[in-house]
Design a protein around this motif. Sequence first.
Motif, short mmCIF file in Angstrom:
data_model
loop_
_atom_site.label_atom_id
_atom_site.label_comp_id
_atom_site.label_asym_id
_atom_site.label_seq_id
_atom_site.Cartn_x
_atom_site.Cartn_y
_atom_site.Cartn_z
N GLU A 124 0.84 -1.21 0.00
CA GLU A 124 0.00 0.00 0.00
C GLU A 124 0.87 1.25 0.00
O GLU A 124 1.91 1.30 0.66
CB GLU A 124 -0.91 0.01 1.23
N VAL A 125 0.42 2.24 -0.76
CA VAL A 125 1.06 3.55 -0.75
C VAL A 125 -0.02 4.58 -0.45
O VAL A 125 -1.03 4.67 -1.16
CB VAL A 125 1.72 3.88 -2.11
N LYS A 126 0.17 5.32 0.62
CA LYS A 126 -0.81 6.32 1.02
C LYS A 126 -0.08 7.62 1.30
O LYS A 126 0.51 7.80 2.36
CB LYS A 126 -1.59 5.86 2.25
N GLY A 127 -0.13 8.54 0.30
CA GLY A 127 0.62 9.79 0.44
C GLY A 127 2.10 9.51 0.54
O GLY A 127 2.65 8.69 -0.21
N PRO A 128 2.78 10.11 1.50
CA PRO A 128 4.23 9.91 1.64
C PRO A 128 4.58 8.72 2.53
O PRO A 128 5.67 8.67 3.09
CB PRO A 128 4.69 11.22 2.27
N LYS A 142 10.32 11.45 -6.22
CA LYS A 142 10.16 11.46 -7.67
C LYS A 142 10.52 10.10 -8.27
O LYS A 142 9.75 9.54 -9.06
CB LYS A 142 11.01 12.55 -8.31
N ALA A 143 11.67 9.55 -7.88
CA ALA A 143 12.10 8.26 -8.41
C ALA A 143 11.13 7.16 -8.01
O ALA A 143 10.79 6.29 -8.82
CB ALA A 143 13.51 7.93 -7.91
N PHE A 144 10.63 7.22 -6.78
CA PHE A 144 9.69 6.21 -6.33
C PHE A 144 8.37 6.31 -7.10
O PHE A 144 7.80 5.31 -7.52
CB PHE A 144 9.42 6.35 -4.83
N THR A 145 7.90 7.54 -7.29
CA THR A 145 6.64 7.73 -8.01
C THR A 145 6.75 7.26 -9.45
O THR A 145 5.83 6.63 -9.98
CB THR A 145 6.24 9.23 -7.99
N GLU A 146 7.88 7.54 -10.10
CA GLU A 146 8.07 7.08 -11.48
C GLU A 146 8.03 5.56 -11.55
O GLU A 146 7.42 4.98 -12.46
CB GLU A 146 9.41 7.61 -12.01
N LYS A 147 8.66 4.91 -10.58
CA LYS A 147 8.67 3.45 -10.56
C LYS A 147 7.26 2.92 -10.29
O LYS A 147 6.81 1.96 -10.92
CB LYS A 147 9.64 2.95 -9.48
N LYS A 148 6.55 3.57 -9.39
CA LYS A 148 5.18 3.14 -9.07
C LYS A 148 4.26 3.32 -10.26
O LYS A 148 3.42 2.46 -10.56
CB LYS A 148 4.65 3.93 -7.87
N ASN A 149 4.43 4.43 -10.98
CA ASN A 149 3.56 4.70 -12.12
C ASN A 149 3.76 3.72 -13.26
O ASN A 149 2.86 3.51 -14.08
CB ASN A 149 3.78 6.13 -12.62
#
Length: 247
Positions: free
Chosen positions: A205-209, A228-235
């Motif tokens: 689960e990812v909820k906000g930060p 940013k790097a985490f969000t790119e990988k998640k996306n």
Amino acid sequence: MIKCYFIGEGSDIDDVKKLVEKHPFAELIDDHGTGQPVLEEIFAKKPQVLFVDFAMRKTIKKALTRLMQFSAIIYMSVTPSDAFEAFEDGAIDYMSYPVRSKRFEVCMSKIVRLSLNRTSFLQEVPEHGLDSFFINVDAKGKTELLINSNEILMIEAIENHILLTMVEGRKHVCFNTMKEMEEYLPNYLIRVHKSFIINYRKVSEVKGPLLTLKGNTQKIPIGVTYRKAFTEKKNEMTIGKKNVKRF
């Protein structure tokens, strides 16, 4: 894999070569018999470890001085008293013939540890990272434990040590640094905070930060530097996401 090169010949050296070929972290890339080795040929192969018969020491001492710039030297001989001169020459280790498998494992554990600590030699790391590695589990570095990367759930920095939490719940304290760990881990073990490296395959689960890992209730923060790097990988794994979206 740790690239190994042999200088010398004989049945004792052949036995050590067989141990190298069986070792999970070692690769025998080439060897040189007696006589003066051609430095350019050895430089081109970029061995990380040189296993050298001590009888060759005087013949190739100047060459070894240059090779030590990028390779760890392991001397071997039939005379245990040669160990003193071997270490005086800057060797990382010394083994006496016949080299037993247990003694060879001790030697390779030292080499793997040096590789993890990223000293001036042994700097080649597979692009995908190490599938397994040794960690120091006591402050003096006398005890080492083999860790399989795919069994790691998360790594947490706590004061002057690191806590590894494994998928099945076991925990290990080690005395390497987060930077050392990060440089050698596979790409599915990613840094999300100055104090946390997580197994991305185990994110539930990812909820906000904040994120949660499977089988673990701890809320792990995603640091600003790593978002940013985490969000790119998640996306990359999110249906309908075409652009990067930050928290």
